[in-house]
Design a protein around this motif. Sequence first.
Motif, PDB file in Angstrom:
ATOM      1  N   ILE A 140     -13.758   2.892 -15.587  1.00 34.09           N
ATOM      2  CA  ILE A 140     -14.670   2.937 -14.421  1.00 34.09           C
ATOM      3  C   ILE A 140     -16.035   2.682 -15.011  1.00 34.09           C
ATOM      4  N   ILE A 141     -16.464   3.197 -16.069  1.00 33.19           N
ATOM      5  CA  ILE A 141     -18.003   2.954 -16.621  1.00 33.19           C
ATOM      6  C   ILE A 141     -17.812   1.676 -17.035  1.00 33.19           C
ATOM      7  N   PHE A 142     -16.926   0.971 -17.805  1.00 34.69           N
ATOM      8  CA  PHE A 142     -17.138  -0.283 -18.249  1.00 34.69           C
ATOM      9  C   PHE A 142     -16.885  -1.106 -17.112  1.00 34.69           C
ATOM     10  N   SER A 143     -16.195  -1.022 -16.237  1.00 33.30           N
ATOM     11  CA  SER A 143     -16.012  -1.857 -15.206  1.00 33.30           C
ATOM     12  C   SER A 143     -17.436  -1.836 -14.458  1.00 33.30           C
ATOM     13  N   SER A 144     -18.349  -0.665 -14.008  1.00 34.65           N
ATOM     14  CA  SER A 144     -19.308  -0.731 -13.611  1.00 34.65           C
ATOM     15  C   SER A 144     -20.651  -1.564 -14.289  1.00 34.65           C
ATOM     16  N   THR A 145     -20.276  -1.648 -15.622  1.00 33.96           N
ATOM     17  CA  THR A 145     -21.172  -2.242 -16.556  1.00 33.96           C
ATOM     18  C   THR A 145     -20.822  -3.698 -16.830  1.00 33.96           C
ATOM     19  N   ASN A 146     -19.877  -4.089 -16.135  1.00 35.66           N
ATOM     20  CA  ASN A 146     -19.448  -5.770 -16.061  1.00 35.66           C
ATOM     21  C   ASN A 146     -18.725  -5.888 -17.605  1.00 35.66           C
ATOM     22  N   LYS A 147     -18.074  -4.835 -18.190  1.00 40.78           N
ATOM     23  CA  LYS A 147     -17.152  -5.111 -19.533  1.00 40.78           C
ATOM     24  C   LYS A 147     -15.746  -5.118 -19.015  1.00 40.78           C
ATOM     25  N   PRO A 148     -15.203  -5.912 -18.122  1.00 45.93           N
ATOM     26  CA  PRO A 148     -13.931  -5.940 -17.540  1.00 45.93           C
ATOM     27  C   PRO A 148     -12.768  -5.858 -18.931  1.00 45.93           C
ATOM     28  N   ALA A 149     -12.888  -6.249 -19.970  1.00 45.46           N
ATOM     29  CA  ALA A 149     -11.858  -6.250 -20.799  1.00 45.46           C
ATOM     30  C   ALA A 149     -11.775  -4.756 -21.551  1.00 45.46           C
ATOM     31  N   GLU A 150     -12.795  -4.077 -21.750  1.00 41.55           N
ATOM     32  CA  GLU A 150     -12.770  -2.847 -22.130  1.00 41.55           C
ATOM     33  C   GLU A 150     -12.281  -1.856 -21.155  1.00 41.55           C
ATOM     34  N   ALA A 151     -12.461  -2.159 -19.628  1.00 37.30           N
ATOM     35  CA  ALA A 151     -12.118  -1.847 -18.649  1.00 37.30           C
ATOM     36  C   ALA A 151     -10.447  -1.598 -18.558  1.00 37.30           C
ATOM     37  N   ARG A 152     -10.233  -2.742 -18.690  1.00 31.63           N
ATOM     38  CA  ARG A 152      -8.753  -2.978 -18.640  1.00 31.63           C
ATOM     39  C   ARG A 152      -7.992  -2.250 -19.908  1.00 31.63           C
ATOM     40  N   HIS A 169      -1.052   6.107 -11.767  1.00 36.77           N
ATOM     41  CA  HIS A 169      -0.906   5.379 -10.663  1.00 36.77           C
ATOM     42  C   HIS A 169      -2.495   4.889 -10.351  1.00 36.77           C
ATOM     43  N   THR A 170      -3.436   5.767 -10.503  1.00 40.24           N
ATOM     44  CA  THR A 170      -4.588   5.188 -10.173  1.00 40.24           C
ATOM     45  C   THR A 170      -5.177   4.257 -11.229  1.00 40.24           C
ATOM     46  N   ALA A 171      -4.925   4.298 -12.563  1.00 35.65           N
ATOM     47  CA  ALA A 171      -5.259   3.177 -13.459  1.00 35.65           C
ATOM     48  C   ALA A 171      -4.393   1.880 -13.334  1.00 35.65           C
ATOM     49  N   LYS A 172      -3.093   1.991 -12.597  1.00 35.42           N
ATOM     50  CA  LYS A 172      -2.354   0.882 -12.266  1.00 35.42           C
ATOM     51  C   LYS A 172      -2.973   0.146 -11.228  1.00 35.42           C
ATOM     52  N   GLU A 173      -3.595   0.938  -9.967  1.00 37.89           N
ATOM     53  CA  GLU A 173      -4.378   0.495  -8.868  1.00 37.89           C
ATOM     54  C   GLU A 173      -5.644  -0.396  -9.465  1.00 37.89           C
ATOM     55  N   LEU A 174      -6.482   0.430 -10.228  1.00 40.91           N
ATOM     56  CA  LEU A 174      -7.520  -0.182 -10.808  1.00 40.91           C
ATOM     57  C   LEU A 174      -7.182  -1.521 -11.581  1.00 40.91           C
ATOM     58  N   ILE A 175      -6.390  -1.646 -12.517  1.00 33.75           N
ATOM     59  CA  ILE A 175      -5.807  -2.752 -12.885  1.00 33.75           C
ATOM     60  C   ILE A 175      -5.501  -4.036 -11.837  1.00 33.75           C
ATOM     61  N   ALA A 176      -4.870  -3.827 -10.831  1.00 30.04           N
ATOM     62  CA  ALA A 176      -4.279  -4.340  -9.875  1.00 30.04           C
ATOM     63  C   ALA A 176      -5.590  -4.776  -8.992  1.00 30.04           C
ATOM     64  N   GLN A 177      -6.578  -4.081  -8.789  1.00 29.64           N
ATOM     65  CA  GLN A 177      -7.727  -4.277  -8.062  1.00 29.64           C
ATOM     66  C   GLN A 177      -8.501  -5.274  -8.940  1.00 29.64           C
TER      67      GLN A 177
END
Length: 196
Positions: A140-152, A169-177
């Motif tokens: 979530i932090i990496f996603s919010s700081t525009n680092k999608p590869a690290e977030a994934r 399940h939450t992690a799968k949903e975040l990847i799907a999103q």
Amino acid sequence: MKFKSYYWAIFAAVAVVVLFLLVLPRVFNGSSSSPSTTQNHPTYDYTPMIEAYQDLIKANPRDAVALEGLGDVYTGMGRYSDAKDLYVKAEAVLPNDATYHRHLGEAYFELSQSDQALAEFNKGLALDPNNQAILVDLGIIFSSTNKPAEARKDWQKAVNVDPNNDLGHTAKELIAQMDNPNSTTTAPPLQQNPHQ
């Protein structure tokens, strides 16, 4: 054997307590994944819980569970700075418990201090590399700081730990999103489960 009427009253009271402690904070915690210290929080009288934890802490200032509990109450109230101070104390008592590093990281994130949050999450992962909650929070932090590869990468690690529990399940949903940004699914708040 018939239940006496006061048994039903006890069951009802327990159900109300469970509702207030477990269900309502998740419902009212918001669905935004961005840090905010001005979220609307439900009006609930936290005074008895605060006083009980304060009494425990007064009796034993090194009671990490009470420090964490009061920190969790303050987090639920949106008092992230107060929560951070308590999590710092709990972490000092039990520095080798990844849970306290996670809670402290979450408080830092809510205070818009992403660097400190990352440092705490990394300390927690050094102690427990398979801590799903920390992996989800890191993503979530990496996603919010525009680092999608690290977030994934961190969300996929969380899925790999256990794909079938809530955090998996939450992690799968975040990847799907992330894969489909136009999805109507919203990211969960940073705080997943206070006692995981």
